[in-house]
Design a protein around this motif. Structure first.
Motif, PDB file in Angstrom:
ATOM      1  N   GLY A  95       1.168  -1.762   0.130  1.00 47.27           N
ATOM      2  CA  GLY A  95       0.188  -0.228   0.118  1.00 47.27           C
ATOM      3  C   GLY A  95       0.775   0.952   0.122  1.00 47.27           C
ATOM      4  N   THR A  96       0.765   2.481  -1.039  1.00 42.10           N
ATOM      5  CA  THR A  96       1.143   4.002  -0.876  1.00 42.10           C
ATOM      6  C   THR A  96       0.326   4.327  -0.116  1.00 42.10           C
ATOM      7  OG1 THR A  96      -0.102   3.988  -2.827  1.00 42.10           O
ATOM      8  CG2 THR A  96       2.471   2.933  -3.123  1.00 42.10           C
ATOM      9  N   ALA A  97       0.554   6.192   0.431  1.00 40.12           N
ATOM     10  CA  ALA A  97       0.010   7.537   0.219  1.00 40.12           C
ATOM     11  C   ALA A  97      -1.158   7.796  -0.611  1.00 40.12           C
ATOM     12  CB  ALA A  97       1.426   8.059  -0.004  1.00 40.12           C
ATOM     13  N   GLN A  98      -1.254   7.056  -1.938  1.00 45.74           N
ATOM     14  CA  GLN A  98      -2.829   6.907  -2.278  1.00 45.74           C
ATOM     15  C   GLN A  98      -3.193   6.661  -2.039  1.00 45.74           C
ATOM     16  OE1 GLN A  98       0.837   7.190  -3.995  1.00 45.74           O
ATOM     17  NE2 GLN A  98       0.704   7.052  -6.079  1.00 45.74           N
ATOM     18  N   ASP A  99      -3.146   4.740  -1.974  1.00 43.14           N
ATOM     19  CA  ASP A  99      -4.200   4.235  -1.295  1.00 43.14           C
ATOM     20  C   ASP A  99      -4.775   4.447   0.197  1.00 43.14           C
ATOM     21  OD1 ASP A  99      -3.973   1.766  -3.491  1.00 43.14           O
ATOM     22  OD2 ASP A  99      -1.767   1.727  -2.418  1.00 43.14           O
ATOM     23  N   VAL A 100      -4.236   4.592   0.645  1.00 46.81           N
ATOM     24  CA  VAL A 100      -4.161   5.153   2.077  1.00 46.81           C
ATOM     25  C   VAL A 100      -5.263   6.163   1.732  1.00 46.81           C
ATOM     26  CG1 VAL A 100      -3.429   6.870   4.295  1.00 46.81           C
ATOM     27  CG2 VAL A 100      -2.092   4.657   3.548  1.00 46.81           C
ATOM     28  N   ASP A 101      -4.502   7.133   1.389  1.00 50.10           N
ATOM     29  CA  ASP A 101      -5.869   8.265   0.615  1.00 50.10           C
ATOM     30  C   ASP A 101      -7.509   8.027   0.399  1.00 50.10           C
ATOM     31  OD1 ASP A 101      -6.601  11.452   0.617  1.00 50.10           O
ATOM     32  OD2 ASP A 101      -6.397  11.097  -1.267  1.00 50.10           O
ATOM     33  N   LYS A 102      -7.389   7.127  -0.017  1.00 52.25           N
ATOM     34  CA  LYS A 102      -8.097   6.281  -0.910  1.00 52.25           C
ATOM     35  C   LYS A 102      -9.344   5.701   0.377  1.00 52.25           C
ATOM     36  CE  LYS A 102      -7.936   5.289  -5.830  1.00 52.25           C
ATOM     37  NZ  LYS A 102      -7.339   4.371  -6.794  1.00 52.25           N
TER      38      LYS A 102
END
Ligand code: NAD
Length: 504
Positions: free
Chosen positions: A59-66
């Motif tokens: 998981g990346t920061a973009q996934d966390v944001d979603k």
């Protein structure tokens, strides 16, 4: 030491477990199973064999944001309009689903974490289902209070005040690898009872049962986005969750070092935060203790989960009159515990969770020897497959040695004699940690005199390492901030709003 073969599995892997491991494992965001923005994965291992079990999305920061966006949408949507009784009903269904899938979850946990399948059944499945039911009960009992106030202006005015308890919002939960499913439930269940939504980031070593659990949350009828899971590293996914401005509250269980980073980060935007951190628990044994309890003290107090327990009572202080007997008993018992795969319930010493942790525990033992402590078992290195470490017991240990001060988180004990009880309590408290402790005595006076002097969030008497959902749990000193369990745990997930009404 009897060493069972690491692959001495007596239980057949269930088809559901094999299918899950063979499937493409995903995170869960909203009601979608997603591979993640980067498409990258990382491997997870079977600690009993050292072989790869599965690949899991990084998981990346973009996934966390979603995931945070999905959790915010759920918070403002259907979930917030549900009656507390509806939340309770869904939580009870979730507990039933955990039990219905219990054998699969237990095997999955044992394959991924290495622990005994008996422990997986008892704690990860059984205690987790009970925990959800306990917290489901609180969903319908959240209440504020009416308050009489003494506001003197303008003269003659009258007011009525009351408090409302409101969900704190989106909860970011970060969990360790030692009790993967159970730690997730300790955080998610009270959050749901209070009407919050959750993004959970399990430890990178042991994400499998958390992924499966979040799938079961959807099966239980929880609306999309109420519980989301992001797998990945602490440095990337964990740090992104900690820093995300849409997260209102952080709940973390893990090492004191990581807890400090998360605590400091939380204060950047005043996120609410609870930290359940490391420990180095003492067990103080008095001359008058019931010696028949030594087996329980060692088996449950010290070596439960092969010592990979935050409350593990690894520092034993034995009064002079029983010191030799304690050494003889523990030396004989610990040295003969069968070691091997957790899939064989006979084995009581199971592997460390990872090669990295195996090396850490081995280096703690080596440093103990270097610093002059005496290894009673002289067990030596394990050189077969899997991440096993042979248990060790040290005597002649100085309070300042690292083996006495630093968390080993493995099957490594120290035994130290004492004459004066006050000295024993001073040594027990001589640590930066304060999570759990125990005293062992048949004398009521000794118990009442010394329990208040011990600096720890939980003190057991003639028992050790036994938390309960109704008993507050957390740390003094550097073992943490806040308490989990019981009624008080709900306050971690609620804001208090005072309402003051001027009466006409
Ligand atoms: P850890 O601190 O290394 O990792 C815990 C979690 O934090 C993992 O999910 C990890 O990915 C994440 N993480 C790591 N760095 C991060 C960062 N910079 N930002 C955000 N997240 C980050 O701990 P561990 O090795 O997984 O677990 C063992 C530790 O947990 C031991 O110290 C043990 O005592 C403690 N523990 C405490 C309790 C308790 O209730 N007090 C219970 C179980 C375990």
């Amino acid at each position: 030491m009897q060493i069972a073969r690491p692959d001495s599995a007596v239980e057949k892997i269930l088809p559901g477990v094999a299918d899950f491991l063979d499937s493409q494992l995903t995170m869960v965001i909203g009601d979608q199973k997603v591979a993640g923005e980067s498409g990258q994965t990382f491997p997870v291992f079977n600690p009993a064999t050292g072989q790869k079990l599965a690949d899991v999305p990084s998981g990346t920061a973009q996934d966390v944001d979603k995931a945070v966006t999905a959790a915010q949408a759920a918070l403002n949507g259907e979930w917030s309009n549900m009656l507390p009784a509806d939340r309770q009903r869904m939580m009870l269904k979730l507990a039933d689903l955990i039990e219905a899938n219990g054998e699969e979850l237990a095997q999955l946990e044992t394959l991924n974490n290495g622990k005994s399948v008996m422990m997986s059944r008892l704690i990860e499945v059984g205690a987790s289902a009970d925990y959800i039911r306990y917290m489901a009960g609180w969903a319908t009992k959240i209440e504020g209070s009416t308050i009489d106030v003494s506001i003197p202006v303008p003269p003659g005015a009258k007011y009525q005040a009351y408090t409302r308890k409101e969900p704190v919002g989106v909860v970011g939960a970060i969990t360790p690898w030692n009790f993967p499913l159970n730690m997730a439930v300790w955080k998610i269940a009270p959050a749901l009872a209070c009407g919050c939504t959750v993004v959970i980031k399990p430890a990178e070593e042991t994400p499998l049962t958390t992924i499966r659990f979040v799938e079961l949350c959807l099966e239980a009828g929880l609306p999309a986005g109420v519980v989301n899971v992001i797998t990945g590293s602490g440095a990337e996914a964990g740090a992104a969750l900690t820093a995300h401005p849409g997260v209102n509250k952080l709940t973390f269980t893990g090492s004191t070092e990581t807890g400090k980073i998360i605590g400091v980060q939380a204060m950047q935007d005043m996120k609410r935060v609870t930290l359940e951190l490391g420990g180095k628990a003492p067990m103080v044994m008095f001359d008058d203790m019931d010696m028949d309890q030594l087996g329980i003290a060692a088996g449950i107090g010290a070596l439960f989960n092969t010592g990979q327990t935050c409350c593990a009572g690894t520092r034993i202080y034995a009064q002079k009159g029983i010191y030799d007997k304690v050494c003889d008993f523990l030396g004989g018992m610990v040295g003969s515990l069968p070691m091997g795969s957790g899939l064989d319930p006979v084995n009581q010493i199971n592997p460390m969770v990872s090669a990295k942790h195996q090396n850490h525990v081995k280096s703690c033992i080596a440093r103990g020897v270097e610093q002059g402590a005496k290894p009673m078992l002289n067990a030596g290195d394990y050189d077969g497959e899997g991440f096993f470490v042979k248990p060790e017991i040290f005597t002649d240990v100085d309070q300042k040695m690292s083996i006495m001060q630093d968390e080993v988180f493995g099957p490594v004990l120290t035994i130290t004699p004492f004459e004066d009880p006050d000295d024993a309590i001073a040594m027990a408290n001589d640590t930066r940690y304060g999570l759990g402790a125990s005293i062992w005595t048949t004398n009521l006076n000794t118990m009442h005199r010394y329990v208040p002097q011990i600096e720890a969030g939980t003190v057991w008497v003639n028992a050790h390492n036994l938390p309960d959902q109704n008993m507050p749990f957390g740390g003094y000193k550097q073992s943490g901030v806040g308490r989990e369990h019981g009624r008080a745990a709900l306050d971690n997930y609620l804001e208090t709003k005072s309402v003051c009404i001027a009466l006409g």
